[in-house]
Design a protein around this motif. Structure first.
Motif, PDB file in Angstrom:
ATOM      1  N   LEU A 111       0.852  -1.182   0.000  1.00  0.00           N
ATOM      2  CA  LEU A 111       0.000   0.000   0.000  1.00  0.00           C
ATOM      3  C   LEU A 111       0.893   1.239   0.000  1.00  0.00           C
ATOM      4  O   LEU A 111       2.082   1.163   0.325  1.00  0.00           O
ATOM      5  N   TYR A 112       0.305   2.390  -0.339  1.00  0.00           N
ATOM      6  CA  TYR A 112       1.119   3.590  -0.508  1.00  0.00           C
ATOM      7  C   TYR A 112       0.390   4.839  -0.007  1.00  0.00           C
ATOM      8  O   TYR A 112      -0.823   4.960  -0.105  1.00  0.00           O
ATOM      9  N   ASP A 113       1.185   5.759   0.514  1.00  0.00           N
ATOM     10  CA  ASP A 113       0.767   7.140   0.726  1.00  0.00           C
ATOM     11  C   ASP A 113       1.728   8.010  -0.062  1.00  0.00           C
ATOM     12  O   ASP A 113       2.952   7.852   0.039  1.00  0.00           O
ATOM     13  N   VAL A 114       1.192   8.914  -0.866  1.00  0.00           N
ATOM     14  CA  VAL A 114       2.050   9.819  -1.627  1.00  0.00           C
ATOM     15  C   VAL A 114       1.701  11.246  -1.224  1.00  0.00           C
ATOM     16  O   VAL A 114       0.544  11.658  -1.261  1.00  0.00           O
ATOM     17  N   HIS A 115       2.718  11.981  -0.786  1.00  0.00           N
ATOM     18  CA  HIS A 115       2.530  13.333  -0.274  1.00  0.00           C
ATOM     19  C   HIS A 115       3.179  14.341  -1.218  1.00  0.00           C
ATOM     20  O   HIS A 115       4.344  14.201  -1.582  1.00  0.00           O
ATOM     21  N   VAL A 117     -10.701  14.841  -0.147  1.00  0.00           N
ATOM     22  CA  VAL A 117     -11.312  14.700  -1.465  1.00  0.00           C
ATOM     23  C   VAL A 117     -11.767  13.249  -1.570  1.00  0.00           C
ATOM     24  O   VAL A 117     -10.945  12.338  -1.626  1.00  0.00           O
ATOM     25  N   TRP A 118     -13.099  13.045  -1.552  1.00  0.00           N
ATOM     26  CA  TRP A 118     -13.699  11.705  -1.591  1.00  0.00           C
ATOM     27  C   TRP A 118     -14.092  11.396  -3.019  1.00  0.00           C
ATOM     28  O   TRP A 118     -14.870  12.143  -3.625  1.00  0.00           O
ATOM     29  N   ILE A 119     -13.563  10.307  -3.584  1.00  0.00           N
ATOM     30  CA  ILE A 119     -13.814   9.957  -4.979  1.00  0.00           C
ATOM     31  C   ILE A 119     -14.719   8.733  -5.049  1.00  0.00           C
ATOM     32  O   ILE A 119     -14.338   7.634  -4.632  1.00  0.00           O
ATOM     33  N   GLY A 120     -15.928   8.935  -5.548  1.00  0.00           N
ATOM     34  CA  GLY A 120     -16.869   7.833  -5.688  1.00  0.00           C
ATOM     35  C   GLY A 120     -16.441   6.847  -6.752  1.00  0.00           C
ATOM     36  O   GLY A 120     -15.743   7.200  -7.714  1.00  0.00           O
ATOM     37  N   PRO A 151      -2.216   4.491  -4.365  1.00  0.00           N
ATOM     38  CA  PRO A 151      -1.801   5.432  -3.314  1.00  0.00           C
ATOM     39  C   PRO A 151      -2.929   6.346  -2.831  1.00  0.00           C
ATOM     40  O   PRO A 151      -3.805   6.747  -3.603  1.00  0.00           O
ATOM     41  N   VAL A 152      -2.868   6.667  -1.551  1.00  0.00           N
ATOM     42  CA  VAL A 152      -3.689   7.736  -0.987  1.00  0.00           C
ATOM     43  C   VAL A 152      -2.890   9.021  -1.163  1.00  0.00           C
ATOM     44  O   VAL A 152      -1.740   9.106  -0.720  1.00  0.00           O
ATOM     45  N   GLN A 153      -3.466  10.007  -1.838  1.00  0.00           N
ATOM     46  CA  GLN A 153      -2.750  11.256  -2.104  1.00  0.00           C
ATOM     47  C   GLN A 153      -2.956  12.253  -0.970  1.00  0.00           C
ATOM     48  O   GLN A 153      -4.041  12.367  -0.410  1.00  0.00           O
ATOM     49  N   HIS A 154      -1.887  13.005  -0.669  1.00  0.00           N
ATOM     50  CA  HIS A 154      -1.944  14.039   0.363  1.00  0.00           C
ATOM     51  C   HIS A 154      -1.259  15.299  -0.165  1.00  0.00           C
ATOM     52  O   HIS A 154      -0.229  15.215  -0.825  1.00  0.00           O
ATOM     53  N   ARG A 155      -1.816  16.456   0.144  1.00  0.00           N
ATOM     54  CA  ARG A 155      -1.139  17.730  -0.124  1.00  0.00           C
ATOM     55  C   ARG A 155      -0.666  18.301   1.200  1.00  0.00           C
ATOM     56  O   ARG A 155      -1.435  18.425   2.152  1.00  0.00           O
ATOM     57  N   VAL A 181      -4.328  18.128   2.819  1.00  0.00           N
ATOM     58  CA  VAL A 181      -5.378  17.601   1.952  1.00  0.00           C
ATOM     59  C   VAL A 181      -5.113  16.119   1.727  1.00  0.00           C
ATOM     60  O   VAL A 181      -3.983  15.724   1.428  1.00  0.00           O
ATOM     61  N   THR A 182      -6.165  15.293   1.861  1.00  0.00           N
ATOM     62  CA  THR A 182      -6.050  13.856   1.636  1.00  0.00           C
ATOM     63  C   THR A 182      -7.096  13.419   0.630  1.00  0.00           C
ATOM     64  O   THR A 182      -8.272  13.770   0.747  1.00  0.00           O
ATOM     65  N   VAL A 183      -6.669  12.667  -0.395  1.00  0.00           N
ATOM     66  CA  VAL A 183      -7.579  12.136  -1.405  1.00  0.00           C
ATOM     67  C   VAL A 183      -7.858  10.673  -1.072  1.00  0.00           C
ATOM     68  O   VAL A 183      -6.920   9.872  -0.947  1.00  0.00           O
ATOM     69  N   VAL A 184      -9.135  10.317  -0.908  1.00  0.00           N
ATOM     70  CA  VAL A 184      -9.498   8.944  -0.552  1.00  0.00           C
ATOM     71  C   VAL A 184     -10.517   8.399  -1.541  1.00  0.00           C
ATOM     72  O   VAL A 184     -11.331   9.140  -2.087  1.00  0.00           O
ATOM     73  N   GLN A 185     -10.440   7.104  -1.774  1.00  0.00           N
ATOM     74  CA  GLN A 185     -11.384   6.418  -2.649  1.00  0.00           C
ATOM     75  C   GLN A 185     -12.565   5.896  -1.841  1.00  0.00           C
ATOM     76  O   GLN A 185     -12.426   5.562  -0.658  1.00  0.00           O
TER      77      GLN A 185
END
Length: 327
Positions: free
Chosen positions: A52-56, A278-281, A86-90, A310-314
């Motif tokens: 698994l990944y987190d990308v910042h 940021v929740w992505i359906g 990856p879960v994206q983070h700003r 900021v965190t982008v999640v699926q």
């Protein structure tokens, strides 16, 4: 400059000038305020063993829009390469999330950019720029940052190091803690090693007389100190959708935020005022997915809390913090 730096646990750090270049391992944790960086954390799911990944995406306060834009593009490329796992983070300088900080024993924030930072005047030359570093924190989390070369920068509760090239002095404030002192000592040794042992080092405890080389190197003029006003804006939720044929970004809730408002066919921006998600359906369109982080970033720039993480999640992979923000 048009830069982005990449950087697994420990993060893979890299720097790119419209290309990916690995950041040297010995410089992990170094961040220049004139650059943007990408930090990739790779780990195994304890249950399945899946990677698994987190990308910042880390943005320096002096980083240009072009740098940020290039880093964002490279972040998207990296996520596609990793099959969008990856879960994206700003992350914005001085407003980093706890997760980001957990990757590094010490974070060093320096003035300028990587090119200028690693191609400085030699310490033995008269033109060498004297620098003052501030060490602050406790436990295993110490932040080091370059501060104004001025007596007013000193804080009696912390540790400072004066780097004058071949003369390096550590100043321990009267109430500084052991962790700050140890971090300063390690930094002192690293600087001396980088200079092939030619630099002289000294450690002093405050107070020291005004005629001491440490104090003599610091001017005494007043510094401008910026204060942040308390943010009283309420939490809010916004929808990103192209269902009408045109991409739209609109607010759908303020104050109390309900999970029932999330629609699998669209993208939603959830602003808690402390962190933004940021929740992505699952059914969101390609354009909605591609533009989601840009919309979130532009939205934040118009708020009173533009620099929050900021965190982008699926959909189906919501974080604990996001779930806690929704009723």
């Amino acid at each position: 400059m048009e830069r982005c730096w990449y950087s697994g646990r420990y993060p893979n750090m890299a720097y790119c000038q419209f290309e990916v270049t690995h950041w040297p391992v010995e410089h992990y944790g170094y961040f220049y305020n004139g650059d943007s960086y990408i930090v990739l954390n790779t780990f195994k799911d304890p249950g399945s063993g899946e990677l698994l990944y987190d990308v910042h995406l880390w943005i320096g306060l002096e980083s240009t829009p072009d740098e940020y834009g290039t880093a964002k593009y490279k972040t998207d490329e990296l996520c596609v390469l990793l099959q969008n796992k990856p879960v994206q983070h700003r992350e914005v300088m001085d407003h980093e999330s706890a997760l980001f900080r957990s990757y590094f024993h010490t974070i060093r924030k320096l003035e300028g950019g990587a090119d200028s930072g690693f191609n400085r005047t030699k310490p033995s030359e008269p033109e060498y720029k004297t620098r003052l570093f501030h060490f602050k924190g406790s436990g295993r989390k110490i932040e080091v940052r370059e501060v104004a070369l001025n007596k007013q920068s000193l804080d009696d509760s912390d540790v400072f190091i004066l780097d004058a090239g071949l003369n390096i002095i550590q100043w321990n404030g009267t109430t500084s803690n052991a962790f700050e002192k140890n971090a300063g000592r390690d930094f002192l040794g690293k600087l001396k090693s980088e200079r092939n042992g030619k630099a002289t080092t000294e450690t002093v405890d405050a107070p020291v007389p005004d005629d001491h080389p440490f104090m003599k190197a610091l001017p005494g003029g007043a510094l401008e100190i910026e204060t942040e006003e308390e943010d009283k804006s309420p939490p809010s939720m916004h929808r990103v959708s192209d269902a009408t044929g045109t991409m739209e970004f609109r607010q759908i809730a303020v104050g109390k935020l309900s999970r029932s408002k999330l629609d699998t066919d669209d993208v939603f921006v959830v602003d808690t005022t402390k962190e933004l998600f940021v929740w992505i359906g699952r059914g969101a369109s390609i354009d909605e997915r591609r533009n989601s982080l840009t919309y979130a970033h532009n939205y934040l720039m118009a708020t009173s809390h533009p620099f929050i993480p900021v965190t982008v999640v699926q959909e189906g992979a919501e974080t604990k913090n996001l779930l806690a923000a929704l009723t």
